[in-house]
Design an enzyme around this catalytic site. Structure first.
Site, PDB file in Angstrom:
ATOM      1  N   HIS A 162      12.647  -2.249   2.280  1.00 46.55           N
ATOM      2  CA  HIS A 162      12.050  -0.982   2.716  1.00 46.55           C
ATOM      3  C   HIS A 162      12.954   0.146   2.258  1.00 46.55           C
ATOM      4  O   HIS A 162      14.175   0.101   2.474  1.00 46.55           O
ATOM      5  CB  HIS A 162      11.863  -0.942   4.234  1.00 46.55           C
ATOM      6  CG  HIS A 162      10.925  -1.995   4.707  1.00 46.55           C
ATOM      7  ND1 HIS A 162       9.564  -1.884   4.541  1.00 46.55           N
ATOM      8  CD2 HIS A 162      11.151  -3.195   5.273  1.00 46.55           C
ATOM      9  CE1 HIS A 162       8.990  -2.973   5.027  1.00 46.55           C
ATOM     10  NE2 HIS A 162       9.935  -3.792   5.459  1.00 46.55           N
ATOM     11  N   PRO A 186       0.795  -1.219   0.000  1.00 51.85           N
ATOM     12  CA  PRO A 186       0.000   0.000   0.000  1.00 51.85           C
ATOM     13  C   PRO A 186       0.833   1.277   0.000  1.00 51.85           C
ATOM     14  O   PRO A 186       1.881   1.359   0.629  1.00 51.85           O
ATOM     15  CB  PRO A 186      -0.832  -0.103   1.279  1.00 51.85           C
ATOM     16  CG  PRO A 186      -0.105  -1.063   2.146  1.00 51.85           C
ATOM     17  CD  PRO A 186       0.581  -2.011   1.213  1.00 51.85           C
ATOM     18  N   ASN A 187       0.315   2.218  -0.752  1.00 51.89           N
ATOM     19  CA  ASN A 187       0.828   3.585  -0.862  1.00 51.89           C
ATOM     20  C   ASN A 187       2.119   3.696  -1.662  1.00 51.89           C
ATOM     21  O   ASN A 187       2.598   4.808  -1.888  1.00 51.89           O
ATOM     22  CB  ASN A 187       0.991   4.236   0.514  1.00 51.89           C
ATOM     23  CG  ASN A 187      -0.334   4.342   1.228  1.00 51.89           C
ATOM     24  OD1 ASN A 187      -1.318   4.794   0.639  1.00 51.89           O
ATOM     25  ND2 ASN A 187      -0.387   3.897   2.465  1.00 51.89           N
ATOM     26  N   ALA A 244       3.075  -0.592   4.803  1.00 51.17           N
ATOM     27  CA  ALA A 244       2.563  -0.618   6.181  1.00 51.17           C
ATOM     28  C   ALA A 244       2.062  -1.994   6.600  1.00 51.17           C
ATOM     29  O   ALA A 244       1.996  -2.285   7.801  1.00 51.17           O
ATOM     30  CB  ALA A 244       1.465   0.421   6.357  1.00 51.17           C
ATOM     31  N   ARG A 262      12.669   5.158  12.545  1.00 50.11           N
ATOM     32  CA  ARG A 262      11.388   5.861  12.466  1.00 50.11           C
ATOM     33  C   ARG A 262      10.530   5.535  13.679  1.00 50.11           C
ATOM     34  O   ARG A 262      11.029   5.087  14.702  1.00 50.11           O
ATOM     35  CB  ARG A 262      10.715   5.488  11.146  1.00 50.11           C
ATOM     36  CG  ARG A 262      11.575   5.946   9.953  1.00 50.11           C
ATOM     37  CD  ARG A 262      10.948   5.735   8.625  1.00 50.11           C
ATOM     38  NE  ARG A 262       9.698   6.486   8.534  1.00 50.11           N
ATOM     39  CZ  ARG A 262       8.772   6.223   7.642  1.00 50.11           C
ATOM     40  NH1 ARG A 262       8.941   5.248   6.770  1.00 50.11           N
ATOM     41  NH2 ARG A 262       7.661   6.937   7.599  1.00 50.11           N
ATOM     42  N   TYR A 306      11.058   9.040   1.348  1.00 49.02           N
ATOM     43  CA  TYR A 306      11.033   7.999   0.315  1.00 49.02           C
ATOM     44  C   TYR A 306      11.714   8.390  -0.988  1.00 49.02           C
ATOM     45  O   TYR A 306      11.810   7.570  -1.897  1.00 49.02           O
ATOM     46  CB  TYR A 306       9.587   7.581   0.039  1.00 49.02           C
ATOM     47  CG  TYR A 306       8.865   7.085   1.259  1.00 49.02           C
ATOM     48  CD1 TYR A 306       9.203   5.865   1.840  1.00 49.02           C
ATOM     49  CD2 TYR A 306       7.864   7.843   1.862  1.00 49.02           C
ATOM     50  CE1 TYR A 306       8.556   5.404   2.977  1.00 49.02           C
ATOM     51  CE2 TYR A 306       7.201   7.384   2.995  1.00 49.02           C
ATOM     52  CZ  TYR A 306       7.557   6.172   3.544  1.00 49.02           C
ATOM     53  OH  TYR A 306       6.913   5.729   4.668  1.00 49.02           O
ATOM     54  N   ASN A 325       8.153  -5.371  -0.892  1.00 50.65           N
ATOM     55  CA  ASN A 325       8.017  -4.226  -0.006  1.00 50.65           C
ATOM     56  C   ASN A 325       6.555  -4.177   0.415  1.00 50.65           C
ATOM     57  O   ASN A 325       5.706  -3.682  -0.326  1.00 50.65           O
ATOM     58  CB  ASN A 325       8.424  -2.920  -0.698  1.00 50.65           C
ATOM     59  CG  ASN A 325       8.353  -1.735   0.241  1.00 50.65           C
ATOM     60  OD1 ASN A 325       7.697  -1.780   1.271  1.00 50.65           O
ATOM     61  ND2 ASN A 325       9.027  -0.661  -0.133  1.00 50.65           N
ATOM     62  N   GLU A 376      12.772  -9.062   1.807  1.00 51.46           N
ATOM     63  CA  GLU A 376      11.958  -7.923   2.245  1.00 51.46           C
ATOM     64  C   GLU A 376      12.740  -6.634   2.013  1.00 51.46           C
ATOM     65  O   GLU A 376      13.926  -6.560   2.348  1.00 51.46           O
ATOM     66  CB  GLU A 376      11.636  -8.087   3.727  1.00 51.46           C
ATOM     67  CG  GLU A 376      10.844  -6.967   4.330  1.00 51.46           C
ATOM     68  CD  GLU A 376      10.624  -7.146   5.827  1.00 51.46           C
ATOM     69  OE1 GLU A 376       9.890  -6.346   6.405  1.00 51.46           O
ATOM     70  OE2 GLU A 376      11.219  -8.080   6.436  1.00 51.46           O
ATOM     71  N   ARG A 394       4.790  11.226  -2.229  1.00 59.19           N
ATOM     72  CA  ARG A 394       4.518  11.062  -0.799  1.00 59.19           C
ATOM     73  C   ARG A 394       5.820  11.162  -0.016  1.00 59.19           C
ATOM     74  O   ARG A 394       6.723  10.351  -0.182  1.00 59.19           O
ATOM     75  CB  ARG A 394       3.858   9.710  -0.536  1.00 59.19           C
ATOM     76  CG  ARG A 394       3.609   9.456   0.942  1.00 59.19           C
ATOM     77  CD  ARG A 394       2.960   8.084   1.180  1.00 59.19           C
ATOM     78  NE  ARG A 394       2.844   7.844   2.601  1.00 59.19           N
ATOM     79  CZ  ARG A 394       3.287   6.753   3.211  1.00 59.19           C
ATOM     80  NH1 ARG A 394       3.853   5.782   2.526  1.00 59.19           N
ATOM     81  NH2 ARG A 394       3.152   6.616   4.517  1.00 59.19           N
TER      82      ARG A 394
END
Length: 153
Positions: A108, A13-14, A85, A115, A26, A82, A106, A21
């Site tokens: 990110h 998502p996103n 969330a 964070r 990012y 990825n 995985e 964003r």
């Protein structure tokens, strides 16, 4: 048997908002440019690329099932993933990866460990072959290369 030639790159998502964003977190690379970077790396390694993004958990699970079946058929080396969330919330994605025995790296873009505290836990990391965090979009290239090196040739 069909030779192993496919690498999946799945985005949660996103990630469709890449480039707009929170560029301070990012970066400014868009999802379409990221796809081009991944395609270049896959081609360099002699792999075909399946690149997808969804904001829907169920669709991501369906793609994990598809990728897992292709690995078992000898048609794929696995997935760079990825989960966005969903990393921090989805036991269902964990179970799909585990159930299909899908080799996953995985990824990110940001360093999730620098964070918010809720981003420090991953349901995916315990079943991933490896993780790449905080290296920006270059992490995808590294993950594709790593997955290729880990795969039985």
């Amino acid at each position: 048997m069909i030779p192993v030639t496919v690498v999946y790159v799945l985005n949660g998502p996103n990630l469709n908002l890449l480039g707009t964003r929170r560029p301070e977190v990012y970066g400014t690379t868009t999802l379409s440019i990221l796809e081009e970077l991944c395609r270049e790396e896959a081609t360099r390694l002699g792999l075909d690329l399946v690149f997808r993004q969804s904001n829907h958990e169920g669709l991501l699970i369906d793609w994990i099932h598809e990728a897992g079946a292709r690995v078992k058929a000898g048609e794929s080396i696995g997935a760079v993933f990825n989960p966005g969330a969903y990393t921090h919330t989805s036991i269902a994605l964990h179970d799909a990866i585990e159930g299909t025995e899908l080799p996953v790296i995985e990824v990110h873009i940001s360093n999730v460990h620098r964070r918010e505290a809720f981003r420090h836990h991953s349901y995916i990391s315990p079943i991933a072959r490896g993780t790449v965090v905080g290296l920006g979009v270059d992490g995808y290239r590294l993950a594709i290369d790593a997955l290729h090196r880990m795969s039985p040739q």
